[in-house]
Design a protein around this motif. Structure first.
Motif, short mmCIF file in Angstrom:
data_model
loop_
_atom_site.label_atom_id
_atom_site.label_comp_id
_atom_site.label_asym_id
_atom_site.label_seq_id
_atom_site.Cartn_x
_atom_site.Cartn_y
_atom_site.Cartn_z
N MET A 1 76.04 -16.92 -3.22
CA MET A 1 75.99 -16.43 -4.59
C MET A 1 76.59 -17.47 -5.52
SD MET A 1 76.81 -12.34 -4.56
CE MET A 1 78.30 -12.41 -3.61
N THR A 2 76.07 -17.50 -6.71
CA THR A 2 76.59 -18.43 -7.71
C THR A 2 77.61 -17.71 -8.58
OG1 THR A 2 74.87 -17.88 -9.31
CG2 THR A 2 74.39 -19.67 -7.76
N ALA A 3 78.32 -18.49 -9.38
CA ALA A 3 79.36 -17.93 -10.23
C ALA A 3 78.79 -16.91 -11.23
CB ALA A 3 80.08 -19.04 -10.98
N GLY A 4 77.52 -17.07 -11.62
CA GLY A 4 76.92 -16.16 -12.60
C GLY A 4 76.27 -14.93 -11.99
N THR A 5 76.34 -14.79 -10.68
CA THR A 5 75.71 -13.67 -10.01
C THR A 5 76.47 -12.38 -10.29
OG1 THR A 5 74.86 -15.06 -8.24
CG2 THR A 5 75.02 -12.72 -7.78
N GLN A 6 75.76 -11.36 -10.70
CA GLN A 6 76.37 -10.05 -10.91
C GLN A 6 76.09 -9.18 -9.70
OE1 GLN A 6 74.57 -8.62 -14.53
NE2 GLN A 6 76.35 -9.24 -15.71
N LEU A 7 77.00 -8.26 -9.45
CA LEU A 7 76.81 -7.28 -8.39
C LEU A 7 76.53 -5.94 -9.05
CD1 LEU A 7 79.72 -8.30 -6.00
CD2 LEU A 7 77.29 -8.84 -5.79
N LEU A 8 75.39 -5.36 -8.72
CA LEU A 8 74.97 -4.10 -9.31
C LEU A 8 75.29 -2.94 -8.39
CD1 LEU A 8 71.43 -5.27 -10.46
CD2 LEU A 8 73.49 -5.14 -11.86
N THR A 9 75.59 -1.80 -8.98
CA THR A 9 75.79 -0.58 -8.21
C THR A 9 74.42 0.04 -7.92
OG1 THR A 9 75.93 0.81 -10.17
CG2 THR A 9 78.01 -0.13 -9.34
N VAL A 10 74.39 0.96 -6.98
CA VAL A 10 73.13 1.66 -6.68
C VAL A 10 72.61 2.38 -7.93
CG1 VAL A 10 72.08 3.51 -5.32
CG2 VAL A 10 73.50 1.78 -4.20
N PRO A 11 73.44 3.10 -8.70
CA PRO A 11 72.91 3.72 -9.92
C PRO A 11 72.32 2.72 -10.92
CG PRO A 11 74.98 4.75 -9.32
CD PRO A 11 74.81 3.55 -8.42
N GLN A 12 72.89 1.53 -11.01
CA GLN A 12 72.33 0.51 -11.91
C GLN A 12 70.96 0.06 -11.43
OE1 GLN A 12 75.75 -2.12 -11.69
NE2 GLN A 12 76.17 -1.80 -13.88
N VAL A 13 70.81 -0.11 -10.12
CA VAL A 13 69.51 -0.50 -9.55
C VAL A 13 68.51 0.63 -9.74
CG1 VAL A 13 68.29 -1.13 -7.42
CG2 VAL A 13 70.53 -2.15 -7.94
N MET A 14 68.96 1.87 -9.54
CA MET A 14 68.09 3.03 -9.76
C MET A 14 67.53 3.02 -11.18
SD MET A 14 70.48 5.94 -7.94
CE MET A 14 69.78 7.25 -8.94
N GLU A 15 68.39 2.73 -12.14
CA GLU A 15 67.97 2.71 -13.54
C GLU A 15 67.00 1.57 -13.81
OE1 GLU A 15 70.00 2.06 -17.91
OE2 GLU A 15 71.18 3.06 -16.36
N ARG A 16 67.31 0.39 -13.29
CA ARG A 16 66.44 -0.77 -13.54
C ARG A 16 65.07 -0.62 -12.91
NH1 ARG A 16 70.03 -6.25 -13.85
NH2 ARG A 16 71.72 -5.35 -15.05
N LEU A 17 65.01 -0.02 -11.72
CA LEU A 17 63.73 0.15 -11.03
C LEU A 17 63.06 1.49 -11.32
CD1 LEU A 17 64.56 -1.35 -7.50
CD2 LEU A 17 63.39 -2.45 -9.41
N GLN A 18 63.78 2.38 -12.00
CA GLN A 18 63.28 3.73 -12.27
C GLN A 18 62.91 4.43 -10.97
OE1 GLN A 18 63.01 5.27 -15.63
NE2 GLN A 18 64.60 3.71 -15.58
N LEU A 19 63.82 4.34 -9.99
CA LEU A 19 63.64 4.97 -8.68
C LEU A 19 64.82 5.89 -8.40
CD1 LEU A 19 62.51 1.88 -6.55
CD2 LEU A 19 61.07 3.75 -7.39
N GLY A 20 64.62 6.79 -7.47
CA GLY A 20 65.68 7.71 -7.08
C GLY A 20 66.66 7.08 -6.11
N ARG A 21 67.78 7.75 -5.96
CA ARG A 21 68.86 7.28 -5.08
C ARG A 21 68.38 7.10 -3.63
NH1 ARG A 21 74.42 7.76 -5.53
NH2 ARG A 21 75.54 7.90 -3.57
N THR A 22 67.66 8.08 -3.10
CA THR A 22 67.19 8.01 -1.73
C THR A 22 66.27 6.82 -1.53
OG1 THR A 22 67.36 10.40 -1.53
CG2 THR A 22 65.98 9.28 0.10
N THR A 23 65.39 6.56 -2.48
CA THR A 23 64.46 5.44 -2.37
C THR A 23 65.20 4.11 -2.37
OG1 THR A 23 62.76 6.72 -3.50
CG2 THR A 23 62.43 4.33 -3.39
N VAL A 24 66.20 3.97 -3.22
CA VAL A 24 66.98 2.72 -3.26
C VAL A 24 67.71 2.52 -1.94
CG1 VAL A 24 68.87 1.48 -4.39
CG2 VAL A 24 67.18 2.68 -5.77
#
Length: 62
Positions: free
Chosen positions: A1-24
């Motif tokens: 990982m680079t210094a600019g890499t962010q770590l996303l939570t599952v809810p953040q990924v859910m929002e970005r992909l417009q998918l449910g928790r189970t799918t993520v």
């Protein structure tokens, strides 16, 4: 990982992909979406999310 890499939570990924928790979590479990575990917390690096999206776009274009 680079210094600019962010770590996303599952809810953040859910929002970005417009998918449910189970799918993520299924994407993580099947290793389609890379993640790391910090203690009990699951985090998805932003490059892993970008790689997942890029791979899916290539699959859909084929």
């Amino acid at each position: 990982m680079t210094a600019g890499t962010q770590l996303l939570t599952v809810p953040q990924v859910m929002e970005r992909l417009q998918l449910g928790r189970t799918t993520v979590y299924d994407l993580i479990r099947t290793r389609q979406l890379a993640s790391i575990t910090l203690g009990r917390a699951r985090r998805i690096p932003t490059p892993a999310l970008a790689d997942f999206i890029h791979t899916r776009l290539e699959q859909d274009a084929a």
